[in-house]
Design a protein around this motif. Structure first.
Motif, short mmCIF file in Angstrom:
data_model
loop_
_atom_site.label_atom_id
_atom_site.label_comp_id
_atom_site.label_asym_id
_atom_site.label_seq_id
_atom_site.Cartn_x
_atom_site.Cartn_y
_atom_site.Cartn_z
N MET A 1 31.29 1.21 -24.32
CA MET A 1 31.38 1.10 -22.86
C MET A 1 31.69 2.48 -22.29
O MET A 1 31.91 3.45 -23.01
CB MET A 1 32.49 0.11 -22.47
CG MET A 1 33.89 0.58 -22.82
SD MET A 1 35.08 -0.73 -23.08
CE MET A 1 34.74 -1.17 -24.79
N ARG A 2 31.72 2.56 -20.95
CA ARG A 2 32.16 3.80 -20.30
C ARG A 2 33.67 3.97 -20.51
O ARG A 2 34.41 2.97 -20.58
CB ARG A 2 31.86 3.77 -18.81
CG ARG A 2 30.39 3.79 -18.46
CD ARG A 2 30.18 3.85 -16.96
NE ARG A 2 30.76 2.70 -16.25
CZ ARG A 2 30.58 2.44 -14.97
NH1 ARG A 2 29.83 3.27 -14.23
NH2 ARG A 2 31.15 1.40 -14.41
N VAL A 3 34.11 5.20 -20.60
CA VAL A 3 35.53 5.47 -20.74
C VAL A 3 36.30 4.89 -19.55
O VAL A 3 37.39 4.33 -19.71
CB VAL A 3 35.79 6.98 -20.88
CG1 VAL A 3 37.29 7.27 -20.82
CG2 VAL A 3 35.21 7.51 -22.19
N SER A 4 35.71 4.99 -18.36
CA SER A 4 36.38 4.45 -17.17
C SER A 4 36.56 2.94 -17.27
O SER A 4 37.61 2.40 -16.89
CB SER A 4 35.59 4.82 -15.91
OG SER A 4 34.26 4.30 -15.99
N ASP A 5 35.55 2.23 -17.80
CA ASP A 5 35.67 0.78 -17.96
C ASP A 5 36.68 0.44 -19.06
O ASP A 5 37.38 -0.58 -18.97
CB ASP A 5 34.31 0.17 -18.31
CG ASP A 5 33.34 0.21 -17.14
OD1 ASP A 5 33.81 0.12 -15.99
OD2 ASP A 5 32.13 0.33 -17.38
N TYR A 6 36.75 1.30 -20.07
CA TYR A 6 37.73 1.07 -21.13
C TYR A 6 39.16 1.14 -20.58
O TYR A 6 40.02 0.33 -20.94
CB TYR A 6 37.52 2.07 -22.26
CG TYR A 6 38.34 1.79 -23.50
CD1 TYR A 6 38.36 0.51 -24.06
CD2 TYR A 6 39.09 2.78 -24.12
CE1 TYR A 6 39.10 0.23 -25.21
CE2 TYR A 6 39.83 2.52 -25.27
CZ TYR A 6 39.84 1.24 -25.80
OH TYR A 6 40.57 0.97 -26.93
N GLY A 7 39.38 2.09 -19.72
CA GLY A 7 40.69 2.20 -19.10
C GLY A 7 41.01 1.00 -18.23
O GLY A 7 42.14 0.49 -18.23
N THR A 8 40.01 0.50 -17.52
CA THR A 8 40.22 -0.65 -16.63
C THR A 8 40.61 -1.91 -17.39
O THR A 8 41.43 -2.70 -16.92
CB THR A 8 38.94 -0.91 -15.80
OG1 THR A 8 38.64 0.24 -15.02
CG2 THR A 8 39.12 -2.10 -14.89
N LEU A 9 40.04 -2.10 -18.57
CA LEU A 9 40.35 -3.33 -19.31
C LEU A 9 41.60 -3.19 -20.18
O LEU A 9 41.94 -4.08 -20.96
CB LEU A 9 39.16 -3.81 -20.14
CG LEU A 9 38.55 -2.93 -21.24
CD1 LEU A 9 39.34 -3.04 -22.53
CD2 LEU A 9 37.11 -3.36 -21.50
N GLY A 10 42.32 -2.07 -20.01
CA GLY A 10 43.59 -1.91 -20.72
C GLY A 10 43.44 -1.41 -22.13
O GLY A 10 44.19 -1.80 -23.02
N GLY A 11 42.45 -0.55 -22.37
CA GLY A 11 42.20 -0.04 -23.71
C GLY A 11 43.26 0.92 -24.20
O GLY A 11 44.11 1.41 -23.43
N HIS A 12 43.22 1.20 -25.49
CA HIS A 12 44.17 2.11 -26.11
C HIS A 12 43.71 3.55 -25.86
O HIS A 12 43.19 4.24 -26.75
CB HIS A 12 44.27 1.83 -27.62
CG HIS A 12 44.64 0.42 -27.94
ND1 HIS A 12 45.91 -0.08 -27.70
CD2 HIS A 12 43.93 -0.60 -28.48
CE1 HIS A 12 45.95 -1.36 -28.08
NE2 HIS A 12 44.76 -1.70 -28.56
N MET A 13 43.91 4.01 -24.64
CA MET A 13 43.37 5.30 -24.21
C MET A 13 43.93 6.46 -25.02
O MET A 13 43.23 7.46 -25.26
CB MET A 13 43.67 5.50 -22.72
CG MET A 13 43.09 4.42 -21.80
SD MET A 13 41.29 4.41 -21.80
CE MET A 13 40.94 5.92 -20.90
N GLU A 14 45.18 6.35 -25.45
CA GLU A 14 45.82 7.45 -26.17
C GLU A 14 45.24 7.63 -27.57
O GLU A 14 45.49 8.65 -28.23
CB GLU A 14 47.33 7.20 -26.26
CG GLU A 14 47.76 6.03 -27.14
CD GLU A 14 47.57 4.66 -26.49
OE1 GLU A 14 47.83 3.65 -27.17
OE2 GLU A 14 47.15 4.61 -25.32
N GLU A 15 44.46 6.63 -28.04
CA GLU A 15 43.87 6.70 -29.37
C GLU A 15 42.46 7.28 -29.38
O GLU A 15 41.86 7.43 -30.44
CB GLU A 15 43.83 5.30 -30.00
CG GLU A 15 45.19 4.63 -30.16
CD GLU A 15 46.06 5.34 -31.17
OE1 GLU A 15 45.50 5.95 -32.12
OE2 GLU A 15 47.30 5.29 -31.03
#
Length: 495
Positions: A447-461
């Motif tokens: 997915m897009r990084v922005s969508d990953y952030g929206t769904l609560g993804g493990h951004m720090e990983e």
């Protein structure tokens, strides 16, 4: 005098619920993880798909090669896609996915979350292209005497099997679960499995291997039918009208009769007084002419005359010519009526023999298709996001693309993320197992990084893809019939 000996310490593997203790130099029960000098290592190389246009997927570790024989440079590509093959799992499920990698694709920051899922709720659907009878619907399929699945509803020209599932993996005996898991693993990794279908006294032995012809009772199947008997009449009626008085196409489901069929009527084929021993459906179409079997047209007959009754003397006459043929063209016979209106075998004219060969020419090769099917549970989704239901919604909204080993997965409608994928579209050696028992299969979410952030993804990983690709990774090329998981056309935002 006692001699002190250094004793190697075992380490405990936490990659699955079995929690093996593994000695130095040894592998765990799954053969996927090993103890190398006190370090727990994944034995299979992480697989990277290079985005190239011409090359195909290459076999992995063929001819008994080991991991050390892999040079990692079989293709050169311009954009890698990190698959979950060889990635490892999230077990015991509180951990983020093993690899969460990002890269820019045509100006869009994309991220792929990869993990090898431990699937207790999984199985395979097998499509066997054959008219031969392999079992009745709901017949049990056994391997080494243990039930592993059942026969499903037949499809046009094919028999269908549903194998595996949680009821066989964990709902039966320990032996049943172990044999089921082993059979699924072999099928998914493109190996042959011999299975017995039906009860004692009515058994059929079938050897199934993805991409290969089935072997039924020791005979390799060649062709799948061109159509039912009625369809065959419609397709080839013009080949017969000038050479024969009547044609019967023998089929387990719908047997066709030229003189009665609408195609024959429109071609001015006269009534011949023929009688078929079956249940008449519509003109020229008969059901239940014989029992299912491995003979003519998927019936249990070897002598086609068994399905004929007495000819009606009002229409039949001595010398009438009759062709009987199967739906694959592999069986055919020619008869002429004698003075008693009984069909007598005769030498088949060249034109009629050519028509049977034309039927066979229009049949597709018989092949077995194996589709892996599994459900991505909450624990697997937790490796992607701290809020698993958001991932499900993102998939349904076409914001997240699901693949298995880089191959596009069909996601079933409804709740959850239930996927199905053709194992031939995946890299070889994509599947493993754990002795719980369960299959281990790769799954990726892109997915897009922005969508990953929206769904609560493990951004720090998130790591750049350049930090993941190395000389040790296994590199294969994008399969020619598969979409690029990172292509914008896969996503709603591009439309």
């Amino acid at each position: 005098m006692a001699t002190d000996r250094a004793k190697s310490e075992k380490i405990r593997c936490d990659a699955c619920p079995v929690m093996c203790y593994i000695a130095d130099g040894k592998a765990g029960a799954c053969d996927r993880y090993a103890n190398h000098g006190g370090d727990l290592v994944r034995l299979d190389a992480l697989t990277i798909i290079e985005n190239t246009d011409e090359a195909k997927l290459v076999p992995f570790l063929k001819d008994n090669q080991g991991p050390d024989d892999w040079d990692g440079n079989i293709v050169q590509g311009n954009r890698p896609f990190v698959t979950a093959v060889g990635a490892g799992t999230t077990y015991p499920d509180y951990k983020p996915a093993p690899f969460i990698v990002s890269q820019e694709v045509r100006g869009v920051d994309m991220v792929t979350v990869v993990t090898e899922g431990i699937f207790s709720y999984c199985g395979v659907k097998v499509k066997i292209d054959t008219d031969r009878h392999i079992g009745h619907e709901r017949d049990v399929v056994r391997v080494n005497g243990e039930p592993i699945g059942h026969v499903m509803t037949s499809e046009y020209g094919s028999k269908m099997l549903s194998l595996g599932g949680v009821e066989h993996l964990t709902g039966g005996s320990k032996k049943e679960g172990r044999i089921t898991c082993d059979a699924l693993l072999k099928l998914c990794n493109r190996e042959a499995v011999e299975m017995v279908i039906g009860e004692e006294g009515h058994e059929t032995t079938v050897v199934v291997e993805a991409g290969k012809a089935p072997i039924i009772n020791g005979v390799e199947e060649k062709l799948m039918r061109v159509g039912c008997g009625s369809a065959t009449i419609g397709m080839f009626a013009k080949q017969w009208v000038d050479h024969v008085d009547d044609v019967v196409v023998v089929d387990d489901h719908i047997t066709g009769v030229l003189s009665e069929h609408q195609a024959g009527k429109l071609l001015d084929v006269e009534a011949t007084g023929i009688k078929i021993n079956g249940r008449r459906s519509t003109p020229g179409r008969y059901f239940q002419v014989a029992e299912p079997g491995t003979g003519w047209g998927g019936t249990d007959i070897e002598d086609p005359l068994k399905i004929l009754g007495d000819f009606n003397a009002k229409f039949a006459k001595e010398g009438m010519k009759l062709l009987m043929v199967s739906t694959t063209g592999e069986q055919y016979a020619y008869f002429e009526l004698d003075a008693d209106l009984k069909p007598q075998p005769a030498d088949i004219p060249a034109a009629l023999k050519a028509s049977a060969e034309l039927i066979a020419e229009n049949c597709e090769p018989s092949v077995c298709s194996v589709l892996f099917m599994g459900g991505a549970g909450g624990s697997l989704r937790a490796g992607v996001t701290e809020n698993p239901v958001r991932l499900t919604k993102s998939v349904k909204d076409s914001l997240t693309f699901v693949s298995c080993g880089g191959a596009e997965a069909y996601v079933w409608p409804g709740g959850g993320i239930t996927v199905m994928v053709d194992v031939l579209d995946m890299p070889t050696g994509s599947f493993g197992y754990v002795p719980t028992p369960a299959l281990v299969a790769p799954i990726e979410f892109t997915m897009r990084v922005s969508d990953y952030g929206t769904l609560g993804g493990h951004m720090e990983e998130i790591k750049p893809v350049a930090d993941v690709v190395s000389d040790e990774t296994r590199k294969v090329s994008q399969f020619e019939n598969q979409p690029d998981p990172m292509a914008a056309t896969n996503y709603r935002w591009a439309k």
